[in-house]
Design a protein around this motif. Structure first.
Motif, PDB file in Angstrom:
ATOM      1  N   ARG A 186      33.761  61.079 -69.005  1.00 27.93           N
ATOM      2  CA  ARG A 186      34.168  61.975 -69.742  1.00 27.93           C
ATOM      3  C   ARG A 186      34.970  61.711 -71.061  1.00 27.93           C
ATOM      4  N   THR A 187      35.465  60.515 -71.127  1.00 22.19           N
ATOM      5  CA  THR A 187      36.329  60.167 -72.497  1.00 22.19           C
ATOM      6  C   THR A 187      35.157  59.308 -73.317  1.00 22.19           C
ATOM      7  N   SER A 188      34.166  58.974 -72.816  1.00 20.33           N
ATOM      8  CA  SER A 188      32.975  58.176 -73.630  1.00 20.33           C
ATOM      9  C   SER A 188      33.697  56.712 -73.909  1.00 20.33           C
ATOM     10  N   VAL A 189      34.312  56.188 -72.986  1.00 20.44           N
ATOM     11  CA  VAL A 189      34.542  54.815 -72.945  1.00 20.44           C
ATOM     12  C   VAL A 189      34.117  53.980 -71.762  1.00 20.44           C
ATOM     13  N   SER A 190      34.077  52.643 -71.719  1.00 21.77           N
ATOM     14  CA  SER A 190      33.799  51.829 -70.611  1.00 21.77           C
ATOM     15  C   SER A 190      34.655  52.022 -69.282  1.00 21.77           C
ATOM     16  N   ILE A 191      34.184  51.729 -68.146  1.00 21.78           N
ATOM     17  CA  ILE A 191      35.153  51.738 -67.232  1.00 21.78           C
ATOM     18  C   ILE A 191      36.174  50.749 -67.222  1.00 21.78           C
ATOM     19  N   ASN A 192      36.108  49.434 -67.716  1.00 21.76           N
ATOM     20  CA  ASN A 192      37.050  48.672 -68.055  1.00 21.76           C
ATOM     21  C   ASN A 192      38.300  49.217 -68.918  1.00 21.76           C
ATOM     22  N   THR A 193      37.618  50.151 -70.014  1.00 16.28           N
ATOM     23  CA  THR A 193      38.479  50.400 -70.895  1.00 16.28           C
ATOM     24  C   THR A 193      39.727  51.399 -70.305  1.00 16.28           C
ATOM     25  N   ALA A 194      38.872  52.416 -69.405  1.00 19.43           N
ATOM     26  CA  ALA A 194      39.718  53.375 -68.595  1.00 19.43           C
ATOM     27  C   ALA A 194      40.779  52.811 -67.656  1.00 19.43           C
ATOM     28  N   LEU A 195      40.137  51.565 -66.973  1.00 15.25           N
ATOM     29  CA  LEU A 195      41.206  50.929 -66.039  1.00 15.25           C
ATOM     30  C   LEU A 195      42.162  50.067 -66.954  1.00 15.25           C
ATOM     31  N   GLY A 196      41.994  49.676 -68.254  1.00 15.41           N
ATOM     32  CA  GLY A 196      43.001  49.206 -68.814  1.00 15.41           C
ATOM     33  C   GLY A 196      44.031  50.485 -69.263  1.00 15.41           C
ATOM     34  N   ARG A 197      43.620  51.527 -69.870  1.00 15.56           N
ATOM     35  CA  ARG A 197      44.354  52.463 -70.119  1.00 15.56           C
ATOM     36  C   ARG A 197      45.340  52.944 -69.081  1.00 15.56           C
ATOM     37  N   MET A 198      44.842  52.944 -67.777  1.00 16.11           N
ATOM     38  CA  MET A 198      45.533  53.346 -66.620  1.00 16.11           C
ATOM     39  C   MET A 198      46.593  52.037 -66.369  1.00 16.11           C
ATOM     40  N   ARG A 199      46.175  51.090 -66.480  1.00 16.28           N
ATOM     41  CA  ARG A 199      47.199  49.942 -66.268  1.00 16.28           C
ATOM     42  C   ARG A 199      48.390  50.070 -67.361  1.00 16.28           C
ATOM     43  N   TYR A 200      47.932  50.180 -68.744  1.00 13.32           N
ATOM     44  CA  TYR A 200      48.811  50.334 -69.666  1.00 13.32           C
ATOM     45  C   TYR A 200      49.776  51.446 -69.523  1.00 13.32           C
ATOM     46  N   ALA A 201      49.376  52.726 -68.878  1.00  9.57           N
ATOM     47  CA  ALA A 201      50.197  53.755 -68.639  1.00  9.57           C
ATOM     48  C   ALA A 201      51.467  53.385 -67.795  1.00  9.57           C
ATOM     49  N   ILE A 202      51.003  52.756 -66.636  1.00  7.13           N
ATOM     50  CA  ILE A 202      51.814  52.488 -65.611  1.00  7.13           C
ATOM     51  C   ILE A 202      53.019  51.568 -66.103  1.00  7.13           C
ATOM     52  N   LEU A 203      52.448  50.520 -66.848  1.00  8.11           N
ATOM     53  CA  LEU A 203      53.365  49.438 -67.563  1.00  8.11           C
ATOM     54  C   LEU A 203      54.255  50.281 -68.138  1.00  8.11           C
ATOM     55  N   ASN A 204      53.928  51.213 -68.910  1.00 11.75           N
ATOM     56  CA  ASN A 204      54.745  51.724 -70.240  1.00 11.75           C
ATOM     57  C   ASN A 204      55.577  52.740 -69.197  1.00 11.75           C
ATOM     58  N   MET A 205      55.351  53.313 -68.135  1.00 13.66           N
ATOM     59  CA  MET A 205      56.035  54.243 -67.522  1.00 13.66           C
ATOM     60  C   MET A 205      57.271  53.192 -66.859  1.00 13.66           C
ATOM     61  N   ARG A 206      56.777  52.056 -66.302  1.00 11.37           N
ATOM     62  CA  ARG A 206      58.058  51.373 -65.776  1.00 11.37           C
ATOM     63  C   ARG A 206      59.001  50.737 -66.873  1.00 11.37           C
ATOM     64  N   ARG A 207      58.195  50.571 -68.223  1.00 14.78           N
ATOM     65  CA  ARG A 207      59.233  50.170 -69.383  1.00 14.78           C
ATOM     66  C   ARG A 207      60.312  51.278 -69.537  1.00 14.78           C
ATOM     67  N   MET A 208      59.697  52.698 -69.500  1.00 15.69           N
ATOM     68  CA  MET A 208      60.569  53.765 -69.899  1.00 15.69           C
ATOM     69  C   MET A 208      61.916  53.622 -68.678  1.00 15.69           C
ATOM     70  N   MET A 209      61.229  53.583 -67.464  1.00 16.22           N
ATOM     71  CA  MET A 209      62.335  53.726 -66.373  1.00 16.22           C
ATOM     72  C   MET A 209      63.398  52.451 -66.740  1.00 16.22           C
ATOM     73  N   ALA A 210      63.026  51.267 -66.973  1.00 14.41           N
ATOM     74  CA  ALA A 210      64.003  50.200 -67.164  1.00 14.41           C
ATOM     75  C   ALA A 210      64.881  50.506 -68.564  1.00 14.41           C
ATOM     76  N   GLU A 211      64.201  50.734 -69.364  1.00 17.11           N
ATOM     77  CA  GLU A 211      65.225  51.196 -70.629  1.00 17.11           C
ATOM     78  C   GLU A 211      66.070  52.123 -70.370  1.00 17.11           C
ATOM     79  N   ASN A 212      65.900  53.258 -69.713  1.00 16.84           N
ATOM     80  CA  ASN A 212      66.867  54.583 -69.532  1.00 16.84           C
ATOM     81  C   ASN A 212      67.303  54.557 -68.007  1.00 16.84           C
ATOM     82  N   ARG A 213      66.943  53.244 -67.472  1.00 19.57           N
ATOM     83  CA  ARG A 213      67.687  52.980 -66.149  1.00 19.57           C
ATOM     84  C   ARG A 213      67.463  54.254 -65.229  1.00 19.57           C
ATOM     85  N   ILE A 214      66.027  54.662 -65.045  1.00 20.83           N
ATOM     86  CA  ILE A 214      65.718  55.695 -63.960  1.00 20.83           C
ATOM     87  C   ILE A 214      65.395  54.894 -62.918  1.00 20.83           C
ATOM     88  N   GLU A 215      66.031  55.440 -61.610  1.00 23.35           N
ATOM     89  CA  GLU A 215      65.419  54.954 -60.555  1.00 23.35           C
ATOM     90  C   GLU A 215      64.825  56.050 -59.824  1.00 23.35           C
TER      91      GLU A 215
END
Length: 195
Positions: A161-190
């Motif tokens: 659907r996004t016209s990328v490779s499966i590896n790229t889609a997986l990478g974007r998913m991983r980056y999304a989760i890492l970035n959400m974890r970073r946001m949680m840590a920076e904003n002290r969200i539990e």
């Protein structure tokens, strides 16, 4: 066909001769592959960018948008170069961090199951917090995450659907989760989910 000029092969391919494209691919695959690998130094990424390069070549020629200038090699190299630049620009913009020590797995945690009204309310609040964080992700990460968890698409479907490779889609998913974890840590969200 090996003796034909690039321009002749392009014209033949544009007219439906797939063997002409095979000849072009054979002529330039080593050069383009080496150029990409020298730039990114990652075999899997090289494969992805190599495939993307030739997909763009195919699309451009098939749509009749290739302008003959006698410089096919320079043109295909420029496509590869632009894809490499796009990759590094996107990687820089994503500004991902590694935080594997975080114990909360936002999406694979059985504690999301509902039990009591109180637990349902707590879980609803957690989902609202997660939704807010998703809005702050880069667009390509948000898109993959939403397709995966809200539309329940497979990574193969997301890639198509996004016209990328499966590896790229997986990478974007991983980056999304890492970035959400970073946001949680920076904003002290539990995310205190009820179990």
């Amino acid at each position: 066909m090996k003796s034909e000029t690039d321009e002749t092969l392009v014209a033949m391919y544009a007219n439906g001769n797939n063997d002409a494209f095979d000849a072009l691919l054979e002529r330039y695959k080593q050069t383009i592959h080496s150029y990409i690998y020298f730039s990114v130094r990652d075999y899997d990424l090289t494969e992805d960018l190599f495939q993307e390069t030739f997909m763009k070549v195919i699309t451009t020629i098939r749509q009749g948008r290739y302008t003959e200038s006698g410089r096919f090699k320079a043109w295909i190299t420029r496509i590869a170069h632009n894809l490499i630049i796009d990759h590094f620009r996107q990687e820089r913009n994503e500004n991902t961090i590694s935080n594997d020590e975080v114990a909360v797995d936002l999406f694979n945690d059985m504690r999301f199951s509902d039990k009591t009204i109180e637990e349902m309310l707590v879980n609803k609040q957690v989902f609202e917090d997660v939704k807010k964080m998703i809005r702050f992700l880069p667009a390509n990460q948000r898109e993959v995450l939403e397709m995966r968890y809200y539309e329940e698409l497979s990574f193969k479907e997301i890639a198509a659907r996004t016209s990328v490779s499966i590896n790229t889609a997986l990478g974007r998913m991983r980056y999304a989760i890492l970035n959400m974890r970073r946001m949680m840590a920076e904003n002290r969200i539990e995310l205190s989910l009820c179990s």
